[in-house]
Design a protein around this motif. Structure first.
Motif, short mmCIF file in Angstrom:
data_model
loop_
_atom_site.label_atom_id
_atom_site.label_comp_id
_atom_site.label_asym_id
_atom_site.label_seq_id
_atom_site.Cartn_x
_atom_site.Cartn_y
_atom_site.Cartn_z
N ILE A 97 0.89 -1.20 -0.04
CA ILE A 97 -0.08 0.07 -0.07
C ILE A 97 1.13 1.18 0.08
O ILE A 97 1.97 1.26 0.63
CB ILE A 97 -1.11 -0.05 1.23
N ASP A 100 -1.35 3.70 2.28
CA ASP A 100 -0.82 3.67 3.63
C ASP A 100 -0.82 4.99 4.06
O ASP A 100 -0.10 5.85 3.59
CB ASP A 100 0.44 3.16 3.54
N GLY A 144 8.83 -4.31 -3.46
CA GLY A 144 10.13 -4.01 -3.78
C GLY A 144 10.86 -4.57 -2.84
O GLY A 144 10.76 -4.82 -1.53
N ASP A 152 13.42 -3.30 -0.88
CA ASP A 152 13.53 -2.40 0.19
C ASP A 152 12.63 -2.92 1.38
O ASP A 152 12.89 -2.50 2.55
CB ASP A 152 13.45 -1.04 0.01
N TRP A 192 14.41 0.08 -10.17
CA TRP A 192 14.60 0.87 -11.25
C TRP A 192 15.36 2.00 -11.03
O TRP A 192 15.11 2.57 -10.14
CB TRP A 192 13.17 1.18 -11.68
N1 MSP Z 1 3.69 1.85 2.40
C1 MSP Z 1 4.90 1.09 2.41
C2 MSP Z 1 4.46 -0.39 2.13
C3 MSP Z 1 3.57 -0.75 3.26
S1 MSP Z 1 3.12 -2.41 2.55
C4 MSP Z 1 2.23 -3.00 3.78
C5 MSP Z 1 5.95 1.55 1.26
N2 MSP Z 1 5.36 2.42 0.40
S2 MSP Z 1 6.23 3.31 -0.85
O1 MSP Z 1 5.21 4.06 -1.49
O2 MSP Z 1 7.19 3.88 -0.40
O3 MSP Z 1 6.71 2.14 -1.81
C6 MSP Z 1 5.97 1.33 -2.61
C7 MSP Z 1 6.74 0.46 -3.27
O4 MSP Z 1 7.43 0.83 -4.34
C8 MSP Z 1 7.79 -0.41 -2.64
O5 MSP Z 1 7.74 -1.84 -2.97
C9 MSP Z 1 8.95 -0.07 -3.20
O6 MSP Z 1 9.84 -1.00 -3.20
C10 MSP Z 1 8.82 0.59 -4.51
N3 MSP Z 1 9.67 1.25 -4.96
C11 MSP Z 1 10.17 2.57 -4.66
N4 MSP Z 1 11.24 3.00 -5.38
C12 MSP Z 1 11.66 1.99 -6.47
C13 MSP Z 1 12.42 1.92 -7.47
N5 MSP Z 1 13.14 2.79 -7.92
N6 MSP Z 1 12.16 0.66 -8.44
C14 MSP Z 1 11.28 -0.33 -7.78
N7 MSP Z 1 10.42 -0.11 -7.03
C15 MSP Z 1 10.58 0.74 -6.06
O7 MSP Z 1 7.04 1.23 1.44
#
Ligand code: MSP
Length: 673
Positions: free
Chosen positions: A10, A49, A264, A266, A296
């Motif tokens: 989320i 989230d 992702g 992380d 990415w």
């Molecule tokens: N809110 C948390 C997730 C909670 S799940 C119970 C969160 N949110 S986020 O918006 O920061 O990130 C969401 C997703 O985007 C994550 O899976 C993260 O790994 C992905 N990515 C953020 N930057 C990215 C790249 N540059 N490349 C690929 N995926 C990346 O974390």
């Protein structure tokens, strides 16, 4: 019937969506569509989230209450997914009452079972991650004074935080989770991520602070409302809220624990270590699988706000649609296809617009679209626009039919297990076979020889291959395949098609009226690398040949580049050239010559001087305020006593230099590639 539950993380409502977020959702959408195609009972969840300090801070900066802020941002995420044609079954927001109830219920349950206790937690905390880090996970703070430490993800300073709060007995589950990861190789994918988690768990697990006294924007701990539930634990709980953990036990039983969490890398440890342990503590089963994909970068660089190189998926798709003339939804398909095809799921990848254009032209226009373009006009002209009748197979027909049978199983084995890259390669192998088939079977030759029945059978077979490929590609190219289906005139809807329909060679109904439409993937004409002929003419110094890529660089000293032979370069070599959009701030003539202008230009935040041989064509006052394109990393040179720090780009129209400029306004400093 197989049941398949797939989730995306989320997304935080403090960020603008970029390619990384879009990637997870597009992959989840593709697998959800694939499983529906395979006949599974599918539930696909995404959402936002919405609690935590970062969101609280963002709201404050915007002068809004946290609730007002999240109510403003969450619909933007929903709109993005709608625009991208995402087929999620639900969209959960963690500020919804249904989620607050479940989060409190499970927290209470963990407490009642003795898995949560009150204590003091001290550690290195990253506010951006909203997570604590062990000392050996930290990285030195770049530019920091000596002993500064930073979070490994954001590279921002961590804070030593001590707080009285509730802790989860994570350490007690260490042996259990270790065994699970060791014994169930499919639980964490890919292998590299599984190994990382193994070493993390082998290194030992500390109890985890699962409440915060200082964070007000969160869900209150039910038995101590002065504290809020740690946002990460609360967020993970969304996955059980949405399928009805408290209010729809039937649906919960149908989909839990058969869930595949796409994340992702992380945030892998939250999903594959903390979450299963918490579930175990409250008496629920662990998720079936966590799939942690790679990151990415963009043209070799990490995406970051300061670099300004975030790829906005909407802008990227719009750019492709405008350059090609394709429908927006078809361009969106091409974007999805490129992301899934270019980089094996699980590995890091580098994004470039060039790859998108290449995939659009080569794979979609040439291989897929062209198959239709080669058959439909013949059906129109020679068969009254009706799909001709099939005939017993002969010659190359058998090989095509065998390829059709094989591709369905091969694609299912790959795409159905998240191996999008190889699954798509299988489908493209089949498209290759179909193109080869029509070349070899040559319906035009049969027509010329007066053998209309054979020509009809060949066209039938080719269109049957198109039908099968269209079904297989529907999860990846949902809009484009719908257009192809419409053109084939098949009366049953594509949405109702199943993999079994792709297995039935000969299911294409003969006699149906086809409905030709405009080309789906109009090729983008790019200034291509010189053709061998173009090169030859260039080396003879022919001046202005058809070769548009030659002679486009006007050196700062104004000497037009001669007709030297241009050898091919690799993409890495090209990437070494830092091309930027610049704004002309001032322009004046260089004393002692009537060819040169001295320009003061702005690239991002910096300014510099550039000397260019364009005085014949451009009066200095005409240039001020214009956006141009420059080579920003050229070694400085002195020209007529003025140091030129770069070179501008211009096309050579005979003897005239024609400045290159962006098609619409973009900020100075924007990269050109
Ligand atoms: N809110 C948390 C997730 C909670 S799940 C119970 C969160 N949110 S986020 O918006 O920061 O990130 C969401 C997703 O985007 C994550 O899976 C993260 O790994 C992905 N990515 C953020 N930057 C990215 C790249 N540059 N490349 C690929 N995926 C990346 O974390």
């Amino acid at each position: 019937m197989e049941r398949f539950y797939v989730t995306t993380p989320i997304y935080y409502v403090n960020d603008v969506p970029h390619i990384g977020h879009t990637y997870t959702t597009l992959a989840a959408d593709t697998i959800a569509r694939w499983k529906r195609l395979a006949g599974a009972d599918v539930f696909f969840l995404t959402g936002t989230d919405e609690h935590g300090v970062n969101i609280e801070r963002k709201a404050r900066e915007a002068g809004l209450s946290p609730q007002e802020w999240v109510d403003q941002i969450a619909p933007q995420w929903q709109a993005l997914w709608k625009r991208l044609g995402i087929s999620n079954d639900d969209f959960i927001r963690t500020t919804e009452p249904r989620h607050i109830r479940v989060a409190q219920d499970l927290f209470q349950r963990a407490y009642d079972r003795g898995a949560i206790y009150k204590g003091t937690y001290e550690g290195w905390y990253c506010p951006a991650c909203e997570a604590f880090y062990a000392e050996d996970e930290l990285v030195p703070l770049a530019g920091g004074a000596g002993d500064g430490w930073a979070c490994p993800i954001h590279k921002r300073p961590v804070e030593w935080t001590a707080e009285e709060n509730y802790l989860f007995r994570l350490s007690e589950y260490r042996d259990w989770i270790l065994r699970k990861i060791e014994q169930e190789p499919e639980f964490i994918q890919p292998e590299t991520q599984r190994n990382e988690m193994l070493s993390l768990v082998r290194g030992g697990l500390r109890d985890l602070a699962v409440s915060r006294l200082s964070v007000k924007w969160g869900i209150p701990v039910p038995f101590d409302p002065a504290q809020t539930i740690y946002v990460w634990v609360e967020a993970l709980i969304n996955y059980v809220t949405a399928i009805g953990y408290l209010d729809d036990p039937d649906r919960f039983g149908r989909f839990w624990p058969g869930v595949h969490h796409l994340v992702g890398k992380d945030i892998n440890r939250f999903h594959s270590v903390i979450w299963p342990c918490f579930l175990q503590a409250v008496g629920l089963l662990a998720p079936k699988q966590v799939w942690a994909h790679g990151f990415w970068t963009v043209e070799g660089e990490k995406m970051s706000k300061t670099r300004g190189n975030f790829i906005d998926p909407i802008a990227e798709i719009t750019r492709l649609a405008e350059a090609s003339g394709a429908e927006w939804a078809v361009a969106a398909d091409a974007f999805r296809y490129t992301l899934l095809r270019e980089v094996p799921f699980g590995q890091d990848g580098d994004y470039s617009h060039g790859a998108l254009v290449h995939r659009f032209n080569a794979d979609l226009a040439n291989d897929f679209g062209n198959l239709l373009n080669r058959t439909v006009p013949l059906v129109e002209r020679h068969f009254g626009g009706q799909i001709p009748a099939p005939a017993p197979s002969e010659g190359p027909d058998g090989a095509l039919q065998r390829a059709a049978v094989e591709v369905v199983a091969a694609a299912d084995a790959r795409i159905g297990t998240f191996d999008f890259t190889r699954g798509l390669a299988e489908i493209w192998r089949f498209l290759g076979a179909a193109n080869k088939y029509i070349d070899e079977a040559a319906p035009w030759a049969a027509l010329k020889a007066g053998n209309t029945a054979r020509a009809g059978a060949i066209l039938y077979n080719t269109l049957e291959a198109v039908r099968i490929a269209t079904i297989l590609l529907a999860p990846v190219l949902p809009a484009a395949t719908q257009r192809v289906w419409d053109q084939l005139g098949i009366p049953t809807p594509l949405a109702a098609a199943r993999l079994d329909d792709a297995r039935k060679w000969g299911a294409l109904p003969a006699g149906v009226r086809i409905r030709p439409g405009p080309p789906l993937f109009p090729r983008i004409e790019t200034p291509s690398a010189p053709t061998p002929a173009g090169r030859a003419s260039a080396s003879r110094g022919a001046g202005r040949g058809r070769d548009a890529s030659r002679d486009t660089l006007i050196p700062a000293n104004g000497a037009a580049r001669g007709g030297t032979e241009m050898s091919e370069i690799t993409i890495e070599e090209f990437k070494r050239i830092d091309l930027r959009v610049a704004e002309v701030l001032e322009a004046k003539r260089v004393a002692g010559t009537d060819k040169l202008l001295e320009l003061r230009i702005k690239i991002g935040e910096g300014t510099r001087t550039l000397v260019a041989g364009i005085a014949d064509e451009y009066a200095p006052e005409r240039l001020v305020g214009r956006k141009i394109v420059v080579v920003a990393n050229l070694q400085p040179r002195r020209l007529r006593g003025v140091e030129s720090q770069g070179m501008l780009l211009a096309a050579n129209d005979g003897d005239r230099a024609v400045l290159l400029a962006p098609d619409r306004d973009v900020p100075s400093g924007a990269r050109v590639s």
